[in-house]
Design a protein around this motif. Structure first.
Motif, PDB file in Angstrom:
ATOM      1  N   HIS A 430       0.776  -1.221  -0.153  1.00 40.78           N
ATOM      2  CA  HIS A 430       0.143  -0.054  -0.049  1.00 40.78           C
ATOM      3  C   HIS A 430       0.989   1.199   0.102  1.00 40.78           C
ATOM      4  N   THR A 431       2.079   1.196   0.869  1.00 40.95           N
ATOM      5  CA  THR A 431       2.799   2.471   0.787  1.00 40.95           C
ATOM      6  C   THR A 431       3.644   2.617  -0.581  1.00 40.95           C
ATOM      7  N   LEU A 432       3.826   1.560  -0.929  1.00 43.51           N
ATOM      8  CA  LEU A 432       4.832   1.586  -2.493  1.00 43.51           C
ATOM      9  C   LEU A 432       3.828   2.225  -3.351  1.00 43.51           C
ATOM     10  N   THR A 433       2.414   1.977  -3.458  1.00 38.00           N
ATOM     11  CA  THR A 433       1.671   2.617  -4.431  1.00 38.00           C
ATOM     12  C   THR A 433       1.720   4.195  -4.255  1.00 38.00           C
ATOM     13  N   HIS A 434       1.912   4.560  -3.177  1.00 40.60           N
ATOM     14  CA  HIS A 434       2.177   5.881  -3.003  1.00 40.60           C
ATOM     15  C   HIS A 434       3.235   6.687  -3.637  1.00 40.60           C
ATOM     16  N   LEU A 436       4.682   4.835  -6.059  1.00 39.72           N
ATOM     17  CA  LEU A 436       4.783   4.609  -7.412  1.00 39.72           C
ATOM     18  C   LEU A 436       4.161   5.768  -8.338  1.00 39.72           C
ATOM     19  N   GLN A 437       2.937   6.205  -7.274  1.00 37.47           N
ATOM     20  CA  GLN A 437       2.206   7.332  -8.077  1.00 37.47           C
ATOM     21  C   GLN A 437       3.105   8.745  -8.231  1.00 37.47           C
ATOM     22  N   ALA A 438       3.726   8.902  -7.108  1.00 36.07           N
ATOM     23  CA  ALA A 438       4.807   9.887  -6.988  1.00 36.07           C
ATOM     24  C   ALA A 438       5.963   9.848  -8.242  1.00 36.07           C
ATOM     25  N   ALA A 439       6.340   8.667  -8.422  1.00 34.84           N
ATOM     26  CA  ALA A 439       7.091   8.462  -9.556  1.00 34.84           C
ATOM     27  C   ALA A 439       6.619   8.745 -10.858  1.00 34.84           C
ATOM     28  N   LEU A 440       5.620   8.178 -10.865  1.00 35.83           N
ATOM     29  CA  LEU A 440       4.658   8.173 -12.324  1.00 35.83           C
ATOM     30  C   LEU A 440       4.579   9.739 -12.631  1.00 35.83           C
ATOM     31  N   ARG A 441       4.201  10.465 -11.853  1.00 34.08           N
ATOM     32  CA  ARG A 441       3.734  11.998 -12.061  1.00 34.08           C
ATOM     33  C   ARG A 441       5.121  12.776 -12.204  1.00 34.08           C
ATOM     34  N   ALA A 442       6.227  12.272 -11.566  1.00 37.45           N
ATOM     35  CA  ALA A 442       7.454  13.031 -11.659  1.00 37.45           C
ATOM     36  C   ALA A 442       8.089  12.581 -13.272  1.00 37.45           C
ATOM     37  N   VAL A 443       7.691  11.435 -13.848  1.00 36.49           N
ATOM     38  CA  VAL A 443       8.199  10.800 -15.213  1.00 36.49           C
ATOM     39  C   VAL A 443       7.044  11.458 -16.422  1.00 36.49           C
ATOM     40  N   LEU A 444       5.917  11.264 -16.104  1.00 37.18           N
ATOM     41  CA  LEU A 444       4.986  11.581 -17.096  1.00 37.18           C
ATOM     42  C   LEU A 444       4.269  12.847 -16.927  1.00 37.18           C
ATOM     43  N   GLY A 445       4.078  13.561 -15.755  1.00 37.13           N
ATOM     44  CA  GLY A 445       3.416  14.665 -15.601  1.00 37.13           C
ATOM     45  C   GLY A 445       2.094  14.585 -14.494  1.00 37.13           C
ATOM     46  N   ASP A 446       1.770  15.594 -14.104  1.00 37.42           N
ATOM     47  CA  ASP A 446       0.592  15.655 -13.159  1.00 37.42           C
ATOM     48  C   ASP A 446      -0.566  15.325 -13.484  1.00 37.42           C
ATOM     49  N   HIS A 447      -0.909  14.952 -14.634  1.00 38.20           N
ATOM     50  CA  HIS A 447      -2.312  14.637 -15.219  1.00 38.20           C
ATOM     51  C   HIS A 447      -2.328  12.882 -14.401  1.00 38.20           C
ATOM     52  N   VAL A 448      -1.347  12.528 -14.226  1.00 34.65           N
ATOM     53  CA  VAL A 448      -1.485  11.056 -13.662  1.00 34.65           C
ATOM     54  C   VAL A 448      -2.302  11.011 -12.296  1.00 34.65           C
ATOM     55  N   LEU A 449      -3.260  10.332 -12.092  1.00 33.90           N
ATOM     56  CA  LEU A 449      -4.009  10.210 -10.995  1.00 33.90           C
ATOM     57  C   LEU A 449      -4.340   8.857 -10.887  1.00 33.90           C
ATOM     58  N   GLN A 450      -4.445   8.395  -9.357  1.00 33.23           N
ATOM     59  CA  GLN A 450      -4.886   6.672  -9.304  1.00 33.23           C
ATOM     60  C   GLN A 450      -6.333   6.399  -9.730  1.00 33.23           C
ATOM     61  N   ARG A 451      -6.282   5.389 -10.562  1.00 35.25           N
ATOM     62  CA  ARG A 451      -7.823   5.047 -11.012  1.00 35.25           C
ATOM     63  C   ARG A 451      -8.156   3.751 -10.407  1.00 35.25           C
ATOM     64  N   GLY A 452      -7.396   3.283  -9.384  1.00 32.98           N
ATOM     65  CA  GLY A 452      -7.695   2.002  -8.956  1.00 32.98           C
ATOM     66  C   GLY A 452      -6.639   1.191  -8.479  1.00 32.98           C
ATOM     67  N   SER A 453      -6.734   0.348  -7.793  1.00 34.91           N
ATOM     68  CA  SER A 453      -5.515  -0.639  -7.261  1.00 34.91           C
ATOM     69  C   SER A 453      -6.065  -1.917  -6.696  1.00 34.91           C
ATOM     70  N   ASN A 454      -5.109  -2.796  -6.631  1.00 33.86           N
ATOM     71  CA  ASN A 454      -5.385  -4.268  -6.312  1.00 33.86           C
ATOM     72  C   ASN A 454      -4.225  -4.709  -5.455  1.00 33.86           C
ATOM     73  N   LEU A 455      -4.160  -5.101  -4.373  1.00 37.53           N
ATOM     74  CA  LEU A 455      -2.915  -5.692  -3.704  1.00 37.53           C
ATOM     75  C   LEU A 455      -3.150  -6.854  -3.075  1.00 37.53           C
ATOM     76  N   THR A 456      -2.143  -7.894  -3.316  1.00 33.72           N
ATOM     77  CA  THR A 456      -2.095  -9.153  -2.581  1.00 33.72           C
ATOM     78  C   THR A 456      -0.904  -9.122  -1.942  1.00 33.72           C
ATOM     79  N   ARG A 457      -0.473 -10.137  -0.989  1.00 36.64           N
ATOM     80  CA  ARG A 457       0.814 -10.221  -0.481  1.00 36.64           C
ATOM     81  C   ARG A 457       1.826 -10.525  -1.247  1.00 36.64           C
ATOM     82  N   ASP A 458       1.834 -10.639  -2.614  1.00 35.92           N
ATOM     83  CA  ASP A 458       2.660 -10.863  -3.485  1.00 35.92           C
ATOM     84  C   ASP A 458       3.029  -9.840  -4.490  1.00 35.92           C
ATOM     85  N   ARG A 459       2.319  -8.887  -4.586  1.00 43.07           N
ATOM     86  CA  ARG A 459       2.429  -7.921  -5.507  1.00 43.07           C
ATOM     87  C   ARG A 459       1.445  -6.641  -5.479  1.00 43.07           C
TER      88      ARG A 459
END
Length: 575
Positions: A430-434, A436-459
């Motif tokens: 869950h913390t890694l998704t935060h 990841l989103q910060a990295a995506l916004r830094a690389v691609l731009g501020d238009h990147v916003l979370q549209r969903g997520s799914n977490l398991t113990r493996d990925r």
């Protein structure tokens, strides 16, 4: 006395506000805190972290009306009681009051504020089993209020949870009201004239990884009252399709040649589709988008006898019926999304017709592909086959359908986990998704916003807004950023504040999410530098020292128009 949906919502929220509850807004249909489900199916789903111990920014007493979607009973849609999209009223105690207050307030609201005669009430309570004793406390509370119709039922009827393999669970007491003429002396919950309108769950236990049921140190209360079913009971209606948030859609689409059940299916499915699209779900062949596509195409099949503009008229009625409480339903793009899907379905029908014309017999596998991929049900394929002189192997179709359901059940088991089980691995991802989103916004731009997520113990799986495929270089830069942060001494901080203050600090939130007067904000810092700041309920790790490993993107792929998906893992550190 006739009561509308607006009046029921208003009275309920005002009543529990008078009992010290904070009124919180409905969460999105796309779950932010329970990745084990595709849609929010109950009022408790957005509150999972808080039921598991996270402090809620609005306090320990909460109430709301939550929009929900359930598709497990899709074959029952059109009967008197089932809807795909529905509203759920709820009140919660997060380690505050217990069953005595919850039961007393339920009785007070029903009798004093809705005018339900006490002699038309019946309740069920947990009968107990080898793991947990009988819930005699709830029975005592009901009898103290003068309710004597009490049925003692087992775990299948009066036990909730856990949401995953482990987590909080407990007995519940369900409240029924009699909708027949004269209430009987006894109480038989199986009699259809007894309608369940409210459920109070007492989360007093936890199921551990070993399967044991043990008492929880902090107990909570979770209740749910279905708006539509309650209106049916209070107003003496024959079905949920007669309530004031459904009847206008039914009336708008009623036409000669369209049967009552077909009319109900079309009205139900387009209403649910509007709610999904309003919360950012788009038709696709995967996950939520696939569910939306199947609903729309099922509606289109039953709407074949309606004028071409049927869906635009229906969308307008949905917005008029529910837009006062869910203003996102008034978005003009909703009808345009459906229009695009109508065109796609017409192409699929034409393709299917060509398939039938060149085959004297359509085998079960091909017929099932028409159903699963293109949303063409067997009865429509049968009609098309008869028109072309072809025949369908219906036994083969049913075999393929059975195999698909078996595979789906098996695959569903692989997604056990999510925040519902509160495991160390899930919290880390869950913390890694935060990050990841910060990295995506830094690389691609501020238009990147979370549209969903799914977490398991493996990925982790993270959906985000972006218009095109990421290049190998962009993916590499995202990985490098995240791994660079993991190598630093990052700190994760939680604070509560108003939404305006949070946005003023640059906090970002999930698409379509609504927020109350006080929100929880998690900030990830590298010294004085803010890496990420998001509206979030948690839970999270304390810092990067709890995220030892190497972040690796496994796959990047499209989900729907303008939405991409990344699957990633945290590989262990090699020694």
């Amino acid at each position: 006395m006739h009561i509308t949906a607006h009046e029921l919502r208003t009275r309920y929220l005002a009543f529990f506000a008078s009992k010290g509850h904070a009124v919180i807004p409905s969460a999105s249909l796309v779950p932010a805190n329970d990745p084990t489900v595709l849609f929010t199916t109950a009022g408790m789903h957005p509150l999972v972290p808080y039921l598991l111990g996270e402090p809620h920014p609005a306090g320990a007493r909460l109430t709301d009306v939550q929009k929900c979607v359930r598709t497990g009973d899709i074959d029952a849609i059109g009967d008197a009681t089932h809807l795909t999209f529905f509203e759920m009223l709820g009140n919660w105690s997060l380690g505050d009051y217990g069953r005595d207050e919850a039961i007393a307030w339920s009785f007070e609201f029903l009798v004093d504020h809705l005018g339900v005669p006490p002699d038309r009430l019946g309740v069920t309570c947990f009968a107990g089993d080898a793991d947990v004793p009988e819930d005699t406390a709830s029975q005592r509370s009901w009898r103290a209020l003068g309710v004597e119709r009490i049925a003692r039922l087992g775990r299948d009827d009066n036990w909730w949870g856990p949401a995953g393999d482990t987590g909080p669970c407990g007995p519940d007491t369900e409240i029924f009201t009699w909708i027949g003429d004269e209430p009987p002396r006894g109480f038989e919950p199986g009699d259809r004239r007894w309608v369940e309108i409210w459920n109070n769950v007492f989360m007093e236990y936890e199921r551990t990884a070993s399967g044991q049921i043990v008492p929880l140190p902090r107990r909570s209360v979770d209740t749910g009252m279905g708006v539509e079913r309650t209106l049916v009971a209070l107003n003496g209606l024959a079905s949920v399709y007669e309530v004031d948030t459904m009847q206008p859609i039914i009336d708008e689409l009623r036409a000669p040649g369209l049967g009552e059940r077909e009319l109900r299916i079309v009205s139900d499915h387009v209403r649910a589709a509007c709610a999904m699209i309003a919360d950012g779900v788009l038709p696709s062949n995967k996950d939520r988008g696939h569910v939306l596509r199947r609903l729309l195409r099922r509606a289109m099949v039953h709407a074949r006898r309606l004028p071409p503009d049927w869906y635009r008229r229906a969308v307008t009625r949905v917005a008029a019926a529910l837009g006062d409480v869910y203003p996102e339903l008034a978005r003009p793009a909703i009808a345009d999304v459906i229009a695009t899907e109508v065109t796609r379905f017409e192409v699929a029908l034409a393709r299917s017709l060509r398939e039938l014309e060149r085959r004297p017999v359509l085998d079960g596998k091909v017929a099932f592909d028409l159903f699963q991929t293109h949303g063409i049900p067997l009865e429509i394929a049968r009609e098309m086959a008869e028109a072309t002189g072809a025949r369908i192997d219906e036994a083969g179709f049913r075999d393929e359908l059975a195999r698909h359901r078996d595979r789906s059940r098996t695959q569903a088991g692989t997604f056990a986990g999510g925040l519902a089980d509160h495991s160390v691995e899930i919290v880390r991802y869950h913390t890694l998704t935060h990050l990841l989103q910060a990295a995506l916004r830094a690389v691609l731009g501020d238009h990147v916003l979370q549209r969903g997520s799914n977490l398991t113990r493996d990925r982790l799986r993270f959906d985000f807004s972006h218009g095109g495929k990421l290049s190998p270089g962009e993916l590499a830069r995202v990985e490098q950023l995240v791994n660079g942060w993991l190598a630093r001494d990052l700190v994760v901080e939680r604070a509560t504040m108003s939404p305006a203050d949070a946005r003023g600090l640059g906090a970002i939130g999930a698409f379509g999410e609504k927020y109350g007067d006080t929100v929880s904000v998690y900030t990830i810092r590298d010294g004085d530098t803010v890496i990420s700041r998001e509206f979030c309920g948690g839970p999270h790790v304390a810092g990067s020292r709890d995220l030892a490993g190497s972040f690796r993107i496994v796959r990047e792929e499209p989900v729907a128009a303008g939405v991409r998906r990344i699957k990633a893992v945290l590989d262990p550190v090699r020694t």
